[in-house]
Design a protein around this motif. Structure first.
Motif, PDB file in Angstrom:
ATOM      1  N   ASN A  68      -1.659   2.963   4.574  1.00 30.71           N
ATOM      2  CA  ASN A  68      -2.927   2.696   3.901  1.00 30.71           C
ATOM      3  C   ASN A  68      -2.807   1.454   3.018  1.00 30.71           C
ATOM      4  OD1 ASN A  68      -5.391   2.724   2.651  1.00 30.71           O
ATOM      5  ND2 ASN A  68      -5.263   4.821   1.898  1.00 30.71           N
ATOM      6  N   PRO A  69      -3.494   0.362   3.357  1.00 31.52           N
ATOM      7  CA  PRO A  69      -3.404  -0.856   2.548  1.00 31.52           C
ATOM      8  C   PRO A  69      -4.103  -0.748   1.200  1.00 31.52           C
ATOM      9  CG  PRO A  69      -5.047  -1.128   4.265  1.00 31.52           C
ATOM     10  CD  PRO A  69      -4.372   0.188   4.516  1.00 31.52           C
ATOM     11  N   ASP A  70      -4.954   0.257   1.038  1.00 28.57           N
ATOM     12  CA  ASP A  70      -5.698   0.450  -0.215  1.00 28.57           C
ATOM     13  C   ASP A  70      -5.593   1.915  -0.638  1.00 28.57           C
ATOM     14  OD1 ASP A  70      -7.394   0.369  -2.373  1.00 28.57           O
ATOM     15  OD2 ASP A  70      -9.237   0.251  -1.186  1.00 28.57           O
TER      16      ASP A  70
ATOM     17  N   GLY B 244       0.819  -1.202   0.000  1.00 23.11           N
ATOM     18  CA  GLY B 244       0.000   0.000   0.000  1.00 23.11           C
ATOM     19  C   GLY B 244       0.857   1.258   0.000  1.00 23.11           C
ATOM     20  N   SER B 245       0.304   2.333   0.535  1.00 25.16           N
ATOM     21  CA  SER B 245       1.040   3.601   0.606  1.00 25.16           C
ATOM     22  C   SER B 245       1.448   3.883   2.043  1.00 25.16           C
ATOM     23  CB  SER B 245       0.191   4.760   0.073  1.00 25.16           C
ATOM     24  OG  SER B 245      -0.940   4.980   0.899  1.00 25.16           O
ATOM     25  N   LEU B 246       2.595   4.544   2.184  1.00 22.47           N
ATOM     26  CA  LEU B 246       3.120   4.907   3.497  1.00 22.47           C
ATOM     27  C   LEU B 246       3.506   6.376   3.465  1.00 22.47           C
ATOM     28  CD1 LEU B 246       3.750   3.440   6.209  1.00 22.47           C
ATOM     29  CD2 LEU B 246       6.122   3.267   5.422  1.00 22.47           C
ATOM     30  N   ASP B 247       2.815   7.172   4.276  1.00 21.79           N
ATOM     31  CA  ASP B 247       3.079   8.612   4.350  1.00 21.79           C
ATOM     32  C   ASP B 247       3.831   8.913   5.640  1.00 21.79           C
ATOM     33  OD1 ASP B 247       1.563   8.725   2.108  1.00 21.79           O
ATOM     34  OD2 ASP B 247      -0.040   9.961   2.939  1.00 21.79           O
ATOM     35  N   VAL B 248       4.925   9.646   5.505  1.00 23.67           N
ATOM     36  CA  VAL B 248       5.692  10.093   6.667  1.00 23.67           C
ATOM     37  C   VAL B 248       5.603  11.609   6.736  1.00 23.67           C
ATOM     38  CG1 VAL B 248       7.936  10.119   7.812  1.00 23.67           C
ATOM     39  CG2 VAL B 248       7.269   8.136   6.419  1.00 23.67           C
ATOM     40  N   HIS B 249       4.989  12.120   7.797  1.00 20.81           N
ATOM     41  CA  HIS B 249       4.847  13.565   7.976  1.00 20.81           C
ATOM     42  C   HIS B 249       5.974  14.037   8.890  1.00 20.81           C
ATOM     43  CE1 HIS B 249       0.582  13.957   6.417  1.00 20.81           C
ATOM     44  NE2 HIS B 249       0.837  12.654   6.395  1.00 20.81           N
ATOM     45  N   VAL B 250       6.891  14.763   8.304  1.00 18.95           N
ATOM     46  CA  VAL B 250       8.054  15.203   9.071  1.00 18.95           C
ATOM     47  C   VAL B 250       7.672  16.369   9.983  1.00 18.95           C
ATOM     48  CG1 VAL B 250       9.733  14.450   7.361  1.00 18.95           C
ATOM     49  CG2 VAL B 250       8.731  16.712   7.154  1.00 18.95           C
ATOM     50  N   PRO B 251       8.209  16.424  11.200  1.00 16.60           N
ATOM     51  CA  PRO B 251       7.864  17.524  12.116  1.00 16.60           C
ATOM     52  C   PRO B 251       8.445  18.848  11.643  1.00 16.60           C
ATOM     53  CG  PRO B 251       9.597  16.154  13.062  1.00 16.60           C
ATOM     54  CD  PRO B 251       9.146  15.464  11.805  1.00 16.60           C
TER      55      PRO B 251
END
Length: 386
Positions: A292-294, A273-280
């Motif tokens: 998110n698996p979908d 799926g998708s992997l979002d990393v929100h940097v501080p």
């Protein structure tokens, strides 16, 4: 007064309400329907027309979020990165946006080599422009959104008043309510088109309209949550902060965001799926990671928040937290956008949403033609009577 006369009087006033709300909201409904059709297959069209979004999976290690951010920062100096998105078969996306001053960019980067593939100003993007029209009528949000959402509310009333007007008086009349008489004159075909297709799309477009109202009116979103949760208050989102009272920080060779990102990859190396990393953005901000698996929908994403100084997970109590902790009311809120665009049911759902929006856009046109035809008929009858 007889029962028959009462029914006629009731339908007369429903018809007047239907007419005037239709005339007031017609242009907006038509606009929302057409722009909704354009947005129904946004992702599919982008994947075909914007090939830089796609990138073949390679047997190489991925560059870390901070490495991609540094590369993107050189392409967009003096801008602040918001998040880095990974997805197999797609270019990594480093998203930049801010409201003061306002900007919205996406830097597409090869996550294996660090090559900058595309720097895209999203304010010039076709679909972004259509979305701004669909949401705000290209006006300031505080003006455009209430206007379009009010028109949507009127359309909801039109759907229910239309059902009352459509409802057949007897069994004989019901035979004419479910099919279009294509071999009739154009005015009859137009009348059937408005009534018959209006009846069929009501059961679909009502969900699109109500989900639009959830996004447009906070009072409506809170009401939906209150009812579906059994009386609880909606806490859609709140800022999550790190524990800055701690003096000791982790001594890491890499950034905290990289450490968390790697832990996610190690825990599920075959994740597709998708992997979002929100940097501080500062020492107070937490690190948000969305898994998110979908990626075709939004509601299944798991949102986790971590203290950037200790890597300790921060518990949150708003809608956008972990899916396993979400209540029925939370899931309804999370599903709202996917319901609105039809993606909740995959490609068939998008196709249904497309045709429902197209027919909805035609309703004001066919309705006005019916109104004009009736006025002409009245004038002819008045002239003949004289």
């Amino acid at each position: 007064m007889s029962e028959k006369k009462k029914n006629k009087t009731f339908k007369y006033w429903v018809g007047r309400i239907h007419l005037w709300l239709g005339l007031i909201s017609g242009l907006f409904v038509c606009f929302l329907g057409i722009t909704g059709c354009i947005l129904a297959f946004e992702r599919e069209i982008e994947n075909v027309t914007q090939p830089y979004r796609n990138l073949a999976v390679q047997n190489k290690p991925l560059l870390s979020p901070t490495a991609l951010k540094k590369i993107a920062d050189r392409a967009l100096p003096n801008k602040h990165a918001h998040s880095i998105t990974y997805q197999p078969g797609k270019s990594a996306q480093v998203v930049y946006y801010n409201f003061d001053p306002e900007y919205y960019y996406i830097v597409f980067v090869n996550q294996y080599t660090g090559e900058v593939i595309k720097v895209k100003n999203m304010n010039d993007d076709f679909f972004r422009i259509v979305i701004m029209g669909h949401y705000y009528l290209w006006l300031p949000p505080e003006i455009g959104q209430p206007v379009l959402t009010t028109a949507t509310l009127m359309f909801v009333v039109l759907l229910f008043s239309g059902l009352i007007l459509w409802w057949p008086k007897n069994k004989a009349a019901s035979k004419q309510r479910f099919t279009i008489k294509w071999n009739a004159k154009w005015r009859r075909v137009n009348y059937d088109f408005h009534n018959v297709l209006g009846f069929y799309i009501t059961w679909i477009i009502i969900f699109i309209a109500l989900s639009g109202m959830v996004m447009g009116f906070q009072w409506f979103a809170k009401s939906v949550y209150f009812v579906s949760s059994g009386g609880k208050t909606l806490n859609q989102f709140e800022e999550t902060y790190s524990d800055t009272t701690r003096n000791a920080k982790l001594q890491l060779n890499a950034s905290a965001a990289d450490q968390l990102w790697k832990s996610y990859l190690d825990a599920d190396p075959k994740f597709n799926g998708s992997l979002d990393v929100h940097v501080p953005e500062n020492e107070k901000a937490s690190i948000e990671i969305a898994k998110n698996p979908d990626p075709e929908t939004y509601w299944k994403a798991d949102y986790s928040y971590f203290d950037q100084h200790t890597l300790k997970e921060i518990e949150v109590k708003h809608v956008f937290g972990k899916l396993k902790n979400a209540t029925v009311a939370d899931k309804i809120m999370r599903m709202n956008y996917d319901i609105h665009v039809g993606s909740i049911a995959g490609l068939p759902g998008k196709i249904i949403a497309f045709f429902a929006s197209l027919i909805a856009a035609s309703m004001p046109i066919t309705g006005v033609l019916i109104w004009i035809g009736r006025n002409k008929k009245k004038k002819k009858s008045a002239t003949a009577a004289q």
